[in-house]
Design a protein around this motif. Structure first.
Motif, PDB file in Angstrom:
ATOM      1  N   HIS A   1      -1.202   9.649  15.269  1.00  0.00           N
ATOM      2  CA  HIS A   1      -0.084  11.020  14.871  1.00  0.00           C
ATOM      3  C   HIS A   1       1.334  10.921  16.122  1.00  0.00           C
ATOM      4  CE1 HIS A   1      -3.084  14.348  13.510  1.00  0.00           C
ATOM      5  NE2 HIS A   1      -2.772  13.942  12.304  1.00  0.00           N
ATOM      6  N   PHE A   2       0.422   9.760  17.362  1.00  0.00           N
ATOM      7  CA  PHE A   2       1.165   9.475  17.804  1.00  0.00           C
ATOM      8  C   PHE A   2       2.840   9.129  17.350  1.00  0.00           C
ATOM      9  CE2 PHE A   2       2.917   6.436  21.182  1.00  0.00           C
ATOM     10  CZ  PHE A   2       3.111   6.955  21.999  1.00  0.00           C
ATOM     11  N   PHE A   3       2.375   7.913  16.717  1.00  0.00           N
ATOM     12  CA  PHE A   3       2.931   6.979  16.112  1.00  0.00           C
ATOM     13  C   PHE A   3       4.046   7.710  14.406  1.00  0.00           C
ATOM     14  CE2 PHE A   3      -0.228   3.362  16.114  1.00  0.00           C
ATOM     15  CZ  PHE A   3       0.386   2.809  17.423  1.00  0.00           C
ATOM     16  N   MET A   4       3.848   8.496  14.539  1.00  0.00           N
ATOM     17  CA  MET A   4       4.403   9.051  14.040  1.00  0.00           C
ATOM     18  C   MET A   4       5.006  10.986  14.060  1.00  0.00           C
ATOM     19  SD  MET A   4       0.927  10.733  10.373  1.00  0.00           S
ATOM     20  CE  MET A   4       2.553  12.071  10.133  1.00  0.00           C
ATOM     21  N   ASP A   5       4.662  10.466  14.985  1.00  0.00           N
ATOM     22  CA  ASP A   5       5.620  11.272  16.240  1.00  0.00           C
ATOM     23  C   ASP A   5       6.938  10.874  16.538  1.00  0.00           C
ATOM     24  OD1 ASP A   5       4.111  13.903  15.446  1.00  0.00           O
ATOM     25  OD2 ASP A   5       2.909  13.642  17.316  1.00  0.00           O
ATOM     26  N   CYS A   6       6.267   9.127  17.131  1.00  0.00           N
ATOM     27  CA  CYS A   6       7.706   8.292  17.418  1.00  0.00           C
ATOM     28  C   CYS A   6       8.675   8.555  16.408  1.00  0.00           C
ATOM     29  CB  CYS A   6       6.976   7.274  18.022  1.00  0.00           C
ATOM     30  SG  CYS A   6       6.153   7.379  19.515  1.00  0.00           S
ATOM     31  N   GLY A   7       8.205   8.317  15.068  1.00  0.00           N
ATOM     32  CA  GLY A   7       9.411   8.109  14.082  1.00  0.00           C
ATOM     33  C   GLY A   7       8.644   7.081  13.324  1.00  0.00           C
ATOM     34  N   LEU A   8       8.324   6.419  13.608  1.00  0.00           N
ATOM     35  CA  LEU A   8       7.216   5.659  12.816  1.00  0.00           C
ATOM     36  C   LEU A   8       6.582   6.205  10.774  1.00  0.00           C
ATOM     37  CD1 LEU A   8       5.731   3.194  15.437  1.00  0.00           C
ATOM     38  CD2 LEU A   8       7.664   3.017  14.349  1.00  0.00           C
ATOM     39  N   PRO A   9       6.860   5.162  10.272  1.00  0.00           N
ATOM     40  CA  PRO A   9       5.954   5.491   8.707  1.00  0.00           C
ATOM     41  C   PRO A   9       4.764   5.476   9.202  1.00  0.00           C
ATOM     42  CG  PRO A   9       7.064   3.563   8.898  1.00  0.00           C
ATOM     43  CD  PRO A   9       7.829   4.176  10.152  1.00  0.00           C
ATOM     44  N   SER A  10       3.859   5.720   8.596  1.00  0.00           N
ATOM     45  CA  SER A  10       2.423   5.959   8.232  1.00  0.00           C
ATOM     46  C   SER A  10       1.430   5.805   7.477  1.00  0.00           C
ATOM     47  CB  SER A  10       1.716   7.715   9.035  1.00  0.00           C
ATOM     48  OG  SER A  10       2.121   8.341   7.728  1.00  0.00           O
ATOM     49  N   HIS A  11       2.347   5.329   6.416  1.00  0.00           N
ATOM     50  CA  HIS A  11       2.243   4.795   4.589  1.00  0.00           C
ATOM     51  C   HIS A  11       2.996   3.856   3.938  1.00  0.00           C
ATOM     52  CE1 HIS A  11       0.042   9.365   5.065  1.00  0.00           C
ATOM     53  NE2 HIS A  11      -1.018   8.069   4.087  1.00  0.00           N
ATOM     54  N   LEU A  12       1.755   2.129   3.305  1.00  0.00           N
ATOM     55  CA  LEU A  12       2.838   1.409   3.209  1.00  0.00           C
ATOM     56  C   LEU A  12       3.999   1.486   1.613  1.00  0.00           C
ATOM     57  CD1 LEU A  12       0.284  -1.180   2.952  1.00  0.00           C
ATOM     58  CD2 LEU A  12       1.987  -0.910   4.532  1.00  0.00           C
ATOM     59  N   SER A  13       3.744   2.935   1.607  1.00  0.00           N
ATOM     60  CA  SER A  13       4.517   3.715   0.004  1.00  0.00           C
ATOM     61  C   SER A  13       5.664   4.246   0.786  1.00  0.00           C
ATOM     62  CB  SER A  13       3.650   4.740  -0.776  1.00  0.00           C
ATOM     63  OG  SER A  13       2.880   5.763   0.545  1.00  0.00           O
ATOM     64  N   GLU A  14       5.450   4.635   1.501  1.00  0.00           N
ATOM     65  CA  GLU A  14       7.098   5.151   1.902  1.00  0.00           C
ATOM     66  C   GLU A  14       8.730   3.684   2.088  1.00  0.00           C
ATOM     67  OE1 GLU A  14       6.432   7.442   5.942  1.00  0.00           O
ATOM     68  OE2 GLU A  14       4.628   7.483   5.910  1.00  0.00           O
ATOM     69  N   LEU A  15       7.765   2.867   2.767  1.00  0.00           N
ATOM     70  CA  LEU A  15       8.206   1.434   2.459  1.00  0.00           C
ATOM     71  C   LEU A  15       8.634   0.939   1.258  1.00  0.00           C
ATOM     72  CD1 LEU A  15       7.011   0.400   5.518  1.00  0.00           C
ATOM     73  CD2 LEU A  15       8.997   1.518   5.768  1.00  0.00           C
ATOM     74  N   GLY A  16       8.167   1.657  -0.324  1.00  0.00           N
ATOM     75  CA  GLY A  16       8.135   1.059  -1.012  1.00  0.00           C
ATOM     76  C   GLY A  16       6.871  -0.413  -1.420  1.00  0.00           C
ATOM     77  N   ILE A  17       6.081  -0.248  -0.954  1.00  0.00           N
ATOM     78  CA  ILE A  17       5.233  -1.160  -1.471  1.00  0.00           C
ATOM     79  C   ILE A  17       3.681  -0.446  -1.916  1.00  0.00           C
ATOM     80  CG2 ILE A  17       3.753  -3.082   0.138  1.00  0.00           C
ATOM     81  CD1 ILE A  17       5.629  -3.236   2.480  1.00  0.00           C
ATOM     82  N   ASP A  18       3.476  -1.677  -2.887  1.00  0.00           N
ATOM     83  CA  ASP A  18       2.119  -0.999  -3.997  1.00  0.00           C
ATOM     84  C   ASP A  18       1.203  -1.973  -3.285  1.00  0.00           C
ATOM     85  OD1 ASP A  18       2.872  -3.173  -5.514  1.00  0.00           O
ATOM     86  OD2 ASP A  18       3.876  -2.377  -7.106  1.00  0.00           O
ATOM     87  N   ASP A  19       0.161  -2.235  -3.858  1.00  0.00           N
ATOM     88  CA  ASP A  19      -0.701  -3.172  -3.813  1.00  0.00           C
ATOM     89  C   ASP A  19      -0.813  -4.440  -4.844  1.00  0.00           C
ATOM     90  OD1 ASP A  19      -0.961  -2.231  -6.671  1.00  0.00           O
ATOM     91  OD2 ASP A  19      -3.314  -1.410  -6.573  1.00  0.00           O
ATOM     92  N   SER A  20       0.506  -5.238  -4.914  1.00  0.00           N
ATOM     93  CA  SER A  20       0.337  -5.117  -6.053  1.00  0.00           C
ATOM     94  C   SER A  20      -0.295  -6.919  -5.472  1.00  0.00           C
ATOM     95  CB  SER A  20       1.982  -5.575  -6.775  1.00  0.00           C
ATOM     96  OG  SER A  20       2.673  -5.194  -5.618  1.00  0.00           O
ATOM     97  N   ASN A  21       0.628  -7.151  -4.545  1.00  0.00           N
ATOM     98  CA  ASN A  21       0.116  -8.486  -3.841  1.00  0.00           C
ATOM     99  C   ASN A  21      -1.404  -8.544  -2.249  1.00  0.00           C
ATOM    100  OD1 ASN A  21       1.963 -10.380  -4.238  1.00  0.00           O
ATOM    101  ND2 ASN A  21       3.781  -8.402  -3.330  1.00  0.00           N
ATOM    102  N   PHE A  22      -1.515  -7.345  -2.384  1.00  0.00           N
ATOM    103  CA  PHE A  22      -2.786  -7.542  -1.925  1.00  0.00           C
ATOM    104  C   PHE A  22      -4.389  -8.323  -1.779  1.00  0.00           C
ATOM    105  CE2 PHE A  22      -2.709  -2.013  -1.011  1.00  0.00           C
ATOM    106  CZ  PHE A  22      -1.132  -2.367  -0.226  1.00  0.00           C
ATOM    107  N   GLN A  23      -4.455  -8.414  -3.071  1.00  0.00           N
ATOM    108  CA  GLN A  23      -5.518  -9.833  -2.915  1.00  0.00           C
ATOM    109  C   GLN A  23      -5.161 -11.553  -2.408  1.00  0.00           C
ATOM    110  OE1 GLN A  23      -8.103  -8.658  -4.297  1.00  0.00           O
ATOM    111  NE2 GLN A  23      -9.402 -11.101  -3.888  1.00  0.00           N
ATOM    112  N   ALA A  24      -3.944 -11.531  -2.330  1.00  0.00           N
ATOM    113  CA  ALA A  24      -3.612 -13.011  -2.030  1.00  0.00           C
ATOM    114  C   ALA A  24      -3.205 -12.479  -0.291  1.00  0.00           C
ATOM    115  CB  ALA A  24      -1.809 -13.235  -2.686  1.00  0.00           C
TER     116      ALA A  24
END
Length: 389
Positions: free
Chosen positions: A334-357
Motif C-alpha cells: 500500500h505504501f508503494f501504491m500510495d506513492c503512485g507506483l503500479p502494483s501489477h505488471l498488467s498495468e504496464l502491458g506485460i503479460d506472461d509470455s516471457n515469464f519462463q525465459a
C-alpha cells in the motif's frame, strides 16, 4: 554474524553548494574529464551549467557522453570508452542518477581494457584497473555513488547484469539535496522503492544475529516511509530530500548487508523485467517485492516478518504471527501504491509470455535455487511473476 570486510572509501561531499568542493578532489588525477550524463534534464535545471562552470574555472578540459538511458546499455559504454581513448581522459565524471553513474563506472574500467567492455560485465575478474570515477548525484535510488557496483543491459542478448569490482568505487561524490527538487514524482517514488528494496535484500537473510545491521536497516526503512511521501508532496522540502538522499547511500554501501550471507532475490527477478521490457528498476521492485514476500512467508520465515511489521511499521504484537506478518507485507504494498507506483505488471502491458525465459535466466544468474534467503527454483520464480500480473 558472518565474517566480513567493510570498505567504503568514497568521499561524500554532502549539502547545498558542495559541488564547489569537487575540483579539489579531482585535481590529483589530471585535467581531462569525460562527462557522462543522461537525456538533458541537467541542462534544463541548470546543474549542467553549474558543473561545467566549476570545472572549467578550475582548469579542467571536458569531453562529453550524453544520452545515457535508464537501464544503461552496453552500447553507451562502448561509445564512452571510445571517447575516453580519443580524448586521452584522466577520469570520468557522472552527473545524473544511477544509470549515468553505472555507465561511467564501466566506461572507466573499459578504458583500461583492450577487449569489449561487455566482457568485463560478464566476468568482473577481468577488471584489473579503471580510471578514477567521480559523481554529481541528481537522483537518489541506486546507491551507486558510494559502492563498487554497476548494472548494465545488453538488449541484443536480453541480459541485465551487475558487475562488482573494488576498482569501481567513486573517488568522491557530490550529494546536493537541492539537485533533487525538479525530479518528476514517479522518479522520486521509484527511487524510494529502490532504496527500500536494497534494504529488504539484506534484511531478509538467514543470518539471525546481525542485530546492528538489522537496526540500521529498520532505521533507513523508517526514514523512507517518513520522508518519501513528504518529498512527493513538497518537492523542495530540503529535509525530505536530504534524508532520502543519505538513505540511498547508506542502503547500499555495504553497511546494512555486511555479515549476512546469501544472494538477492527480488533484484534478480527485477533485472529480467528490465532486460525484457526496459521498465524503471524501482518500479519493477515495487511490483515484485510484495509478491515475493507473500510467496516465501512460512513457519521458517514468519518471525522475521513479524520483526519487520513491528519494528518498521509499528504494528502492535499479536498472537497470530501470520496475521501480523501479512499486515507488514500489505503495508509495504500500500505504501508503494500510495506513492503512485503500479502494483501489477498488467498495468504496464506485460503479460506472461516471457515469464519462463525470464525465470530460467534469473535463477542461475543469482543462484536463487541454492543461495537465496528462501531457495527459488524456476517454477517458483514463474509463480511469483504470475502473482504480479
Amino acid at each position: 554474524m558472518e565474517n566480513f570486510d567493510f570498505y567504503a572509501p568514497t568521499r561524500m561531499l554532502f549539502g547545498k553548494g558542495k559541488v564547489t568542493a569537487l575540483p579539489e578532489q579531482m585535481k590529483p588525477y589530471g585535467t581531462r574529464v569525460l562527462l557522462v550524463y543522461g537525456g538533458g534534464s541537467i541542462k534544463i535545471n541548470g546543474i549542467y551549467d553549474t558543473v561545467q562552470s566549476v570545472l572549467t574555472e578550475a582548469g579542467f578540459v571536458l569531453s562529453e557522453l550524453s544520452g545515457v538511458t535508464p537501464n544503461p546499455r552496453i552500447d553507451a559504454v562502448r561509445c564512452g570508452v571510445a571517447l575516453a581513448w580519443e580524448n586521452h581522459v584522466d577520469m570520468v565524471l557522472a552527473v545524473g542518477g544511477g544509470s549515468s553513474v553505472d555507465c561511467a563506472k564501466v566506461i572507466a574500467a573499459g578504458a583500461c581494457y583492450e577487449g569489449d567492455p561487455w566482457e568485463l560485465v560478464k566476468d568482473p575478474s577481468k577488471i584489473t584497473d579503471a580510471l578514477p570515477v567521480f559523481t554529481v548525484l541528481t537522483m537518489s535510488a541506486t546507491g551507486s555513488e558510494m559502492n563498487p557496483t554497476a548494472v548494465i543491459t545488453n538488449p541484443e542478448t536480453k541480459e541485465k547484469q551487475g558487475v562488482h569490482s573494488g576498482y569501481l568505487y567513486p573517488k568522491a561524490s557530490v550529494l546536493d539535496p537541492t539537485y533533487l527538487y525538479t525530479l518528476p514524482a514517479i522518479q522520486t517514488a521509484a527511487g524510494v522503492a529502490d532504496i527500500m528494496s536494497h534494504i529488504f535484500e539484506g534484511y531478509f537473510k538467514k543470518t539471525e544475529d546481525a542485530y546492528v545491521q538489522d537496526k540500521f536497516s529498520e532505521g533507513i526503512l523508517k526514514t523512507c516511509i517518513k520522508w518519501g511521501p513528504v518529498a512527493l508532496t513538497e518537492p523542495e522540502n530540503y529535509s525530505a530530500r536530504a534524508n532520502i538522499m543519505w538513505a540511498a547511500s547508506m542502503a547500499l554501501n555495504g553497511l546494512c548487508g555486511c555479515g549476512k550471507a546469501g544472494k538477492w532475490s527480488c533484484h534478480a527477478m527485477g533485472h529480467q523485467l528490465g532486460a525484457y521490457y526496459d521498465i524503471t528498476h524501482g518500479i519493477s521492485l515495487a511490483i515484485v517485492t510484495p509478491a515475493w514476500m507473500r510467496y516465501i512467508l512460512s513457519e521458517e520465515t514468519v518471525d522475521k516478518f513479524v520483526d519487520y511489521a513491528i519494528n518498521v511499521w509499528g504494528f502492535p504484537r499479536e498472537t497470530d504471527k501470520f496475521a501480523l506478518a501479512n499486515m507488514g507485507i500489505d503495508a509495504t504494498e500500500h505504501f508503494f501504491m500510495d506513492c503512485g507506483l503500479p502494483s501489477h505488471l498488467s498495468e504496464l502491458g506485460i503479460d506472461d509470455s516471457n515469464f519462463q525465459a525470464m525465470a530460467e535466466a534469473a535463477v542461475p544468474y543469482a543462484n536463487l535455487d541454492t543461495q537465496a534467503y528462501v531457495p527459488l527454483h524456476v517454477e517458483d520464480v514463474v509463480n511469483i511473476y504470475r502473482a504480479c500480473l
